[in-house]
Structures are given as C-alpha cells and as structure tokens.
Design a protein around this motif. Structure first.
Motif, PDB file in Angstrom:
ATOM      1  N   ALA A   1     -35.019  -4.246  34.197  1.00 53.65           N
ATOM      2  CA  ALA A   1     -34.580  -5.674  34.220  1.00 53.65           C
ATOM      3  C   ALA A   1     -35.538  -6.514  35.086  1.00 53.65           C
ATOM      4  CB  ALA A   1     -33.092  -5.858  34.411  1.00 53.65           C
TER       5      ALA A   1
ATOM      6  N   GLY B   1     -38.313  -9.300  34.602  1.00 54.87           N
ATOM      7  CA  GLY B   1     -37.997 -10.681  34.719  1.00 54.87           C
ATOM      8  C   GLY B   1     -36.875 -11.182  33.949  1.00 54.87           C
ATOM      9  N   THR B   2     -36.029 -10.412  33.320  1.00 55.28           N
ATOM     10  CA  THR B   2     -34.989 -10.513  32.443  1.00 55.28           C
ATOM     11  C   THR B   2     -33.443 -10.811  33.230  1.00 55.28           C
ATOM     12  OG1 THR B   2     -34.356  -8.148  31.951  1.00 55.28           O
ATOM     13  CG2 THR B   2     -35.897  -9.626  30.427  1.00 55.28           C
ATOM     14  N   ARG B   3     -32.732 -11.221  32.740  1.00 58.15           N
ATOM     15  CA  ARG B   3     -31.250 -11.628  33.346  1.00 58.15           C
ATOM     16  C   ARG B   3     -30.631 -10.257  33.567  1.00 58.15           C
ATOM     17  NH1 ARG B   3     -26.555 -15.831  31.823  1.00 58.15           N
ATOM     18  NH2 ARG B   3     -25.025 -15.295  33.562  1.00 58.15           N
ATOM     19  N   MET B   4     -29.945  -9.899  34.755  1.00 57.36           N
ATOM     20  CA  MET B   4     -29.535  -8.598  35.238  1.00 57.36           C
ATOM     21  C   MET B   4     -27.839  -8.816  34.479  1.00 57.36           C
ATOM     22  SD  MET B   4     -30.079  -5.864  36.831  1.00 57.36           S
ATOM     23  CE  MET B   4     -31.188  -6.444  38.025  1.00 57.36           C
ATOM     24  N   PRO B   5     -27.510  -7.668  33.505  1.00 53.55           N
ATOM     25  CA  PRO B   5     -26.167  -7.765  33.251  1.00 53.55           C
ATOM     26  C   PRO B   5     -25.196  -7.859  34.272  1.00 53.55           C
ATOM     27  CG  PRO B   5     -27.599  -6.233  32.014  1.00 53.55           C
ATOM     28  CD  PRO B   5     -28.444  -6.706  33.094  1.00 53.55           C
ATOM     29  N   SER B   6     -24.210  -8.423  34.104  1.00 52.55           N
ATOM     30  CA  SER B   6     -23.390  -8.497  35.455  1.00 52.55           C
ATOM     31  C   SER B   6     -22.585  -7.151  35.706  1.00 52.55           C
ATOM     32  CB  SER B   6     -22.349  -9.687  35.104  1.00 52.55           C
ATOM     33  OG  SER B   6     -21.344  -9.021  33.893  1.00 52.55           O
TER      34      SER B   6
ATOM     35  N   PHE C   1     -25.311  -5.448  38.167  1.00 46.48           N
ATOM     36  CA  PHE C   1     -25.639  -6.309  39.347  1.00 46.48           C
ATOM     37  C   PHE C   1     -24.313  -6.049  40.404  1.00 46.48           C
ATOM     38  CE2 PHE C   1     -25.618  -9.849  42.272  1.00 46.48           C
ATOM     39  CZ  PHE C   1     -26.898  -9.934  42.504  1.00 46.48           C
TER      40      PHE C   1
END
Length: 207
Positions: free
Chosen positions: A89, A93-98, A101
């Motif tokens: 991720a 540069g993709t959004r990190m799954p919550s 994180f």
C-alpha cells in the motif's frame, strides 16, 4: 539457562499440546472476524482453541481459573502477510485500510484469544531471534514462578514461506508441576492430552 531459569523450568510442566495443521488436515484455518489480509490471526486462534478445548472439554467461553491463565504468543517472523500488505500500500501510494493502519496483529489476536476464553492473566508477545519454543517456555515458567499466573498458554505460530507451504502452529498449556514430581517427568510426549506432532520452525530449524 541461568540458575533462576532452571529453578523456574523445574516448577512447571506441559499439560496439553496441540498443533495446526493436524494429521490429514489441509487448507487455511477458519477466518477470524475483524482481521484482514492474513491467515496469521486464524492460525493463532485455531491452535489456541484446539489446545484449550482439550484441556477444558468445552467450547470457547470463560473457563475455570481463567483469571490466573496467561497468554504467550511467540513468532520469529511475525505476521508477514500483513507486513507485506502494508508495504504494498505504501509503495503503490494507495489508501491504507484502517484495520492495517491501527492494528498490531500479534497483540490483537492474543487479546482476542484471552477474551474468547476469559483468560485474564498477563499477555506477552515476543519475536525471538533464537529458539522460539524455548523462549516461550521460559516466559511461561517465569510468569508461573513469579506468581503472575498459575498456567500459561504458549502459542508458536509461523506462516508458510512459499505458495503451497502450510502455515504451522503449536500451542502448549503450561501449568505448575505437581508437588513431588521431578523435572522431565511430565514431558508432553508422555502426556495423554498431546495431539499431533511438533511444529518445525520456518527457518528450517527445529522449534
């Protein structure tokens, strides 16, 4: 092992041993709600449930003396699948799954095992550089010898390194040795509650 560790080891014994996968088993253990991307949480929960079910002859739920039972999770390489998902991720540069994180998977799944079975003793997660089984046993021995717990569930878990190589785990329920018994007299190989063979370390060394 120093003198204190030797005294501690002599005061405890393995009562139950369980492994994943067992003889003839294949595939991944059942998924665990609240965890994504990795089989590590399922691996830990499956082998812990197997061990504690043998000990208490009951499905998951609060067990007698759970307030005096600790959990020790040992893995030399940890949750590699989640670490890889986080790295991908970041690289893409993709959004990190919550969940990825915020979550420390080994700590979170050890806590889930404790909550599922009503275990209120200490929870310890370690990633040793040497013998994982010996490290886990030493920690369990010290918890018992120091009076922090009367028994400890030691879980050793390692994910497979290649496609097709199974994840492997071993769970040991360690308790205070019966008064008058000698060290070595209650080795798991002589215990009727042992199920399935020992686990091999992912680095190719015996664990």
């Amino acid at each position: 092992m120093n003198t204190a560790e030797a005294v501690s080891r002599a005061a405890s014994a393995v009562r139950v041993q369980a492994v994943w996968p067992g003889p003839g088993e294949s595939g991944d253990p059942p998924a665990v709600p609240g965890f994504i991307e990795s089989t590590f949480p399922a691996l830990v929960c499956a082998v812990a449930d197997r061990c504690l079910t043998v000990r208490h002859c009951t499905p998951p739920g609060p067990v007698p003396h759970g307030d005096r039972t600790g959990v020790v999770l040992v893995s030399r390489y940890g949750d590699r699948a989640t670490a890889s998902a986080v790295a991908r991720a970041v690289d893409d540069g993709t959004r990190m799954p919550s969940l990825l994180f915020f979550q420390s998977v080994p700590n979170a799944v050890a806590g889930r095992v404790a909550a599922r079975w009503g275990l209120a003793g200490p929870i310890v997660c370690v990633s040793p550089v040497g013998d994982a089984r010996a490290e886990g046993m030493d920690i369990a021995d010290l918890l018992i010898a120091d009076g922090d717990a009367d028994e400890a569930l030691v879980v050793l878990a390692e994910q497979g390194w290649t496609d097709g190589e199974p994840d492997r785990a071993e769970a040991l329920l360690v308790t205070a040795r019966a008064p008058g018994s000698r060290a070595g007299a209650e080795h798991p190989s002589k215990n009727p509650d042992v199920i399935a063979p020992p686990v091999t370390d992912r680095g190719g060394e015996p664990s």
